[in-house]
Motif scaffolding. Structure first.
Motif, PDB file in Angstrom:
ATOM      1  N   LYS A   4       6.789  20.055  25.747  1.00 24.40           N
ATOM      2  CA  LYS A   4       6.120  20.352  24.465  1.00 24.40           C
ATOM      3  C   LYS A   4       7.032  20.060  23.260  1.00 24.40           C
ATOM      4  CE  LYS A   4       6.882  25.388  24.040  1.00 24.40           C
ATOM      5  NZ  LYS A   4       7.806  25.461  22.972  1.00 24.40           N
ATOM      6  N   ASP A   5       8.348  20.071  23.493  1.00 22.93           N
ATOM      7  CA  ASP A   5       9.265  19.755  22.395  1.00 22.93           C
ATOM      8  C   ASP A   5       9.270  18.258  22.058  1.00 22.93           C
ATOM      9  OD1 ASP A   5      10.120  22.318  21.842  1.00 22.93           O
ATOM     10  OD2 ASP A   5      11.590  22.286  23.475  1.00 22.93           O
ATOM     11  N   ALA A   6       8.736  17.475  22.993  1.00 23.69           N
ATOM     12  CA  ALA A   6       8.660  16.027  22.734  1.00 23.69           C
ATOM     13  C   ALA A   6       7.232  15.607  22.405  1.00 23.69           C
ATOM     14  CB  ALA A   6       9.168  15.260  23.945  1.00 23.69           C
ATOM     15  N   HIS A   8       5.601  15.541  19.675  1.00 16.88           N
ATOM     16  CA  HIS A   8       5.446  14.677  18.490  1.00 16.88           C
ATOM     17  C   HIS A   8       5.754  13.221  18.810  1.00 16.88           C
ATOM     18  CE1 HIS A   8       9.628  16.048  18.585  1.00 16.88           C
ATOM     19  NE2 HIS A   8       9.947  14.940  17.958  1.00 16.88           N
ATOM     20  N   LEU A   9       6.645  13.008  19.803  1.00 20.61           N
ATOM     21  CA  LEU A   9       6.957  11.621  20.186  1.00 20.61           C
ATOM     22  C   LEU A   9       5.773  10.979  20.896  1.00 20.61           C
ATOM     23  CD1 LEU A   9      10.654  11.965  21.397  1.00 20.61           C
ATOM     24  CD2 LEU A   9       9.820  11.170  19.192  1.00 20.61           C
TER      25      LEU A   9
ATOM     26  N   TRP B 113      11.637   8.110  10.191  1.00 15.22           N
ATOM     27  CA  TRP B 113      10.692   9.194  10.531  1.00 15.22           C
ATOM     28  C   TRP B 113      11.386  10.280  11.359  1.00 15.22           C
ATOM     29  CZ3 TRP B 113       8.125  11.006  15.078  1.00 15.22           C
ATOM     30  CH2 TRP B 113       7.060  11.877  14.815  1.00 15.22           C
ATOM     31  N   ARG B 117      12.011  14.026   9.996  1.00 10.05           N
ATOM     32  CA  ARG B 117      10.881  14.798  10.510  1.00 10.05           C
ATOM     33  C   ARG B 117      10.978  16.279  10.125  1.00 10.05           C
ATOM     34  NH1 ARG B 117       8.382  17.113  14.527  1.00 10.05           N
ATOM     35  NH2 ARG B 117      10.292  17.614  15.647  1.00 10.05           N
ATOM     36  N   THR B 139       3.563  14.137   9.359  1.00 11.39           N
ATOM     37  CA  THR B 139       4.000  14.961  10.502  1.00 11.39           C
ATOM     38  C   THR B 139       3.272  14.568  11.792  1.00 11.39           C
ATOM     39  OG1 THR B 139       2.333  16.644  10.090  1.00 11.39           O
ATOM     40  CG2 THR B 139       4.504  17.024   9.092  1.00 11.39           C
ATOM     41  N   LEU B 140       2.201  13.814  11.661  1.00 11.38           N
ATOM     42  CA  LEU B 140       1.330  13.427  12.787  1.00 11.38           C
ATOM     43  C   LEU B 140       0.770  14.671  13.483  1.00 11.38           C
ATOM     44  CD1 LEU B 140       3.356  10.505  14.448  1.00 11.38           C
ATOM     45  CD2 LEU B 140       1.618  10.365  12.676  1.00 11.38           C
ATOM     46  N   SER B 142       2.220  17.467  14.126  1.00 12.82           N
ATOM     47  CA  SER B 142       3.154  18.284  14.909  1.00 12.82           C
ATOM     48  C   SER B 142       4.170  18.924  13.961  1.00 12.82           C
ATOM     49  CB  SER B 142       3.882  17.397  15.923  1.00 12.82           C
ATOM     50  OG  SER B 142       4.996  18.086  16.434  1.00 12.82           O
ATOM     51  N   ASN B 144       6.499  21.074  15.090  1.00  6.08           N
ATOM     52  CA  ASN B 144       7.546  21.639  15.947  1.00  6.08           C
ATOM     53  C   ASN B 144       8.924  21.150  15.480  1.00  6.08           C
ATOM     54  OD1 ASN B 144       9.206  22.524  17.935  1.00  6.08           O
ATOM     55  ND2 ASN B 144       8.113  21.545  19.639  1.00  6.08           N
ATOM     56  N   SER B 146      11.713  23.023  16.280  1.00  6.59           N
ATOM     57  CA  SER B 146      12.625  23.894  17.018  1.00  6.59           C
ATOM     58  C   SER B 146      13.922  23.140  17.309  1.00  6.59           C
ATOM     59  CB  SER B 146      11.978  24.317  18.338  1.00  6.59           C
ATOM     60  OG  SER B 146      11.811  23.180  19.149  1.00  6.59           O
ATOM     61  N   ASN B 148      15.325  22.487  20.067  1.00 10.37           N
ATOM     62  CA  ASN B 148      15.148  21.531  21.167  1.00 10.37           C
ATOM     63  C   ASN B 148      14.479  20.250  20.687  1.00 10.37           C
ATOM     64  OD1 ASN B 148      16.333  23.041  23.103  1.00 10.37           O
ATOM     65  ND2 ASN B 148      14.441  24.010  23.813  1.00 10.37           N
ATOM     66  N   ALA B 149      13.423  20.431  19.875  1.00  8.19           N
ATOM     67  CA  ALA B 149      12.682  19.265  19.375  1.00  8.19           C
ATOM     68  C   ALA B 149      13.594  18.405  18.505  1.00  8.19           C
ATOM     69  CB  ALA B 149      11.461  19.719  18.582  1.00  8.19           C
ATOM     70  N   ILE B 152      16.006  16.445  20.549  1.00  7.43           N
ATOM     71  CA  ILE B 152      15.363  15.246  21.142  1.00  7.43           C
ATOM     72  C   ILE B 152      15.292  14.137  20.090  1.00  7.43           C
ATOM     73  CG2 ILE B 152      13.191  14.339  22.048  1.00  7.43           C
ATOM     74  CD1 ILE B 152      12.757  17.116  23.354  1.00  7.43           C
TER      75      ILE B 152
END
Lengths: 157, 394
Positions: A4-6, A8-9, B113, B117, B139-140, B142, B144, B146, B148-149, B152
């Motif tokens: 879920k953290d990815a 947006h990708l 982006w 973000r 933001t499309l 999303s 999130n 966090s 973690n996000a 990534i």
């Protein structure tokens, strides 16, 4: 790493995928069906060009009626210049000589297309700086376009 | 007298105008700015971090304008997208569309982006009206952000930058290739051309970002980070040394080789190109800025003196690189293939390919950059703290 953290990708990948899909759809609609049939062009273009009416009659057609001009021209420097190179496409006139009259040519503009002085032209090619040579006067005031040399006492000029 | 000696008919008038000079200049700024950004991202040069985002936005602003000189030169912009529909793979020029699109969409937009973000999400929650709508779209859907996000994003961003470096090389190497691969023109035809273009691109891009960073800080009445400015100037100096060395290698090679074109080209450099090549490009645009930058490296100068030198050297660098593009593009068309004659370039003013459109296209990226900076402020965390505080309060 949680999926879920990815998220947006994945959304971004979705946007790109949608873009590519739209491109493929637009491409299939816009690229003509006959494109690439014979090469990197539209195959139907050949048929379309072939179907276009003929504009030039060819010098044989002109010479059939204008033999006097042919006699004059064949003795001069313009012997190898085709009639329609100066007079323009005249297939319609050849088909209906009485009905379609060719336009009168303005020699002040026509002759300089070839004979205006230019450093890139071979030195032996007849060329003049037209404004100095005639001051804008039409060339056929002095020259006969079909045989342009002016005969003087000292010889041809 | 427009021509001297003998010219072939198709050589008298130049086919490639000042807009074709502008095109490699603009793409060079893009590639250079991106390479500077990658210094921080990939090579962990922390000192240049304050310029990272500005460098990315500068690259985007100039990249958006880069194809416009070509569009004006070619005419029929409505047909230009056809190179995507029916690509001609054997033509380097036709393949530019793909190089451009790859660099714009798969590298620059993606990296910006990902880097922005977090800010975009924050701004979508703190702004109102059309701005809010814009940020929400960006933001499309999303929000999130966090840890973690963001981690990534950071990792993916790093991968994109790593891919971006060869892509930036490809973008500008391609422009050099277009000239270097024309075997009929001895002024252009050298395998060194893509490499020289690439390093001169880095020089111009770094100089442009350095100037823009100092200018924007001045406009914002904020002090420029001197450590950052010093480091960027140091990289500019190193790149300049490599660029100048490569150009000299090319020159020495040409002089030693002295092929059949040499006398003609040598004569051209000493006559028609003397001002733009010897005076502007080499002396004022290369030697002087290198000497000035070297001075800042070896002498103990005050902060203000260093900054003034950077601004002066940066401006000279941009003029010098523009002159280099000019001498390549225009210089390559001034002599006859017969090596027996020379022509003159007459630049129009308010014509389709004249000076006025060239000026407009040079200023346009700065205007786009201004809009981008408004929408996506490149300032550091501390300066955007009030925004973050507002989110926290919400």
């Amino acid at each position: 790493m949680k999926l879920k953290d990815a998220a947006h990708l994945f959304r971004l990948a979705g946007v790109f995928a949608a873009g590519i899909l739209i491109f493929i759809l637009v491409r299939s609609y816009l690229v003509p069906k006959s494109f690439g049939q014979y090469g990197h062009f539209r195959g139907d273009a050949l048929t379309e060009i072939k179907a276009q009416p003929i504009s030039y009659a060819g010098h044989q057609a002109c010479e059939a009626c204008h033999s006097d001009v042919l006699d004059l021209k064949s003795k001069g420097k313009h012997a190898q210049v085709n009639c329609e190179a100066c007079h323009g496409p005249l297939a319609k006139h050849a088909d209906d000589p009485g009905g379609v009259t060719p336009e009168k040519l303005d020699t002040a503009k026509l002759c300089v297309r070839c004979h205006e002085a230019n450093s890139a032209k071979p030195k032996k090619f007849p060329q003049v700086a037209s404004m100095e040579h005639s001051g804008g006067l039409a060339c056929n005031e002095c020259h006969t376009p079909h045989s342009p040399a002016i005969v003087t006492e000292g010889g041809k000029k | 007298m427009p021509t001297d000696g003998f010219m072939y008919p198709n050589e008298i008038e130049l086919q490639w105008s000042v807009l074709i000079v502008l095109y490699p200049f603009l793409t060079g700024l893009v590639a250079g700015a991106f390479i500077l950004a990658s210094l921080e991202r990939v090579f962990r040069v922390e000192a240049v971090k304050p310029t990272y985002r500005l460098a990315l936005l500068t690259a985007l602003a100039f990249l958006l304008v880069a194809p416009l000189p070509l569009q004006l030169h070619l005419g029929h912009p409505e047909r230009s997208f056809e190179m995507y529909l029916t690509p001609h793979r054997s033509s380097a020029m036709a393949m530019f569309g793909f190089v451009y699109l790859w660099y714009l969409m798969a590298v620059l937009v993606l990296e910006i982006w990902l880097d922005y973000r977090r800010d975009i999400v924050v701004l979508s929650q703190t702004t109102t009206g059309i701005k809010r709508l814009l940020y929400r779209v960006l933001t499309l859907g999303s929000s999130n952000i966090s840890e973690n996000a963001l981690a990534i994003d950071n990792r993916v961003g790093w991968v994109i930058t790593v891919i971006g470096i060869p892509s930036a090389f490809l973008l500008h190497g391609y422009v050099g290739f277009i000239f270097g691969s024309i075997k009929a023109n001895p002024w252009w035809s050298t395998p060194l051309m893509p490499v020289v273009f690439l390093f001169s691109a880095m020089v111009s891009g770094i100089a442009a970002v350095l100037l823009l960073y100092m200018l924007l800080n001045r406009l914002r009445k904020q002090p420029s980070d001197i450590r950052c400015v010093d480091t960027v100037a140091k990289y500019l100096f190193y790149m300049f040394i490599i660029d100048f060395s490569l150009e000299m290698v090319d020159l020495i090679h040409r002089i030693y080789e002295s092929d059949e074109s040499f006398r003609s080209l040598d004569f051209m450099v000493h006559t028609r190109l003397f001002l733009s090549q010897v005076v502007i490009q080499i002396l004022l645009g290369t030697v002087l800025p290198i000497v000035l930058l070297a001075l800042t490296q070896v002498a103990r100068l005050s902060e203000i003196a260093r900054k003034r030198i950077y601004v002066f050297a940066g401006c000279l660098t941009l003029i010098g690189i523009f002159a280099m593009r000019w001498n390549v593009v225009i210089g390559g068309q001034l002599f006859s293939k017969s090596f027996l004659g020379y022509t003159t370039y007459k630049m129009g003013f308010a014509t389709k390919e004249g000076l006025l459109p060239a000026i407009v296209l040079t200023v346009l990226p700065l205007f786009i950059l201004w809009v981008l900076v408004k929408v996506l402020p490149p300032w550091s965390e501390k300066e955007t703290a009030p925004v973050s505080a507002a989110v926290a309060a919400n």
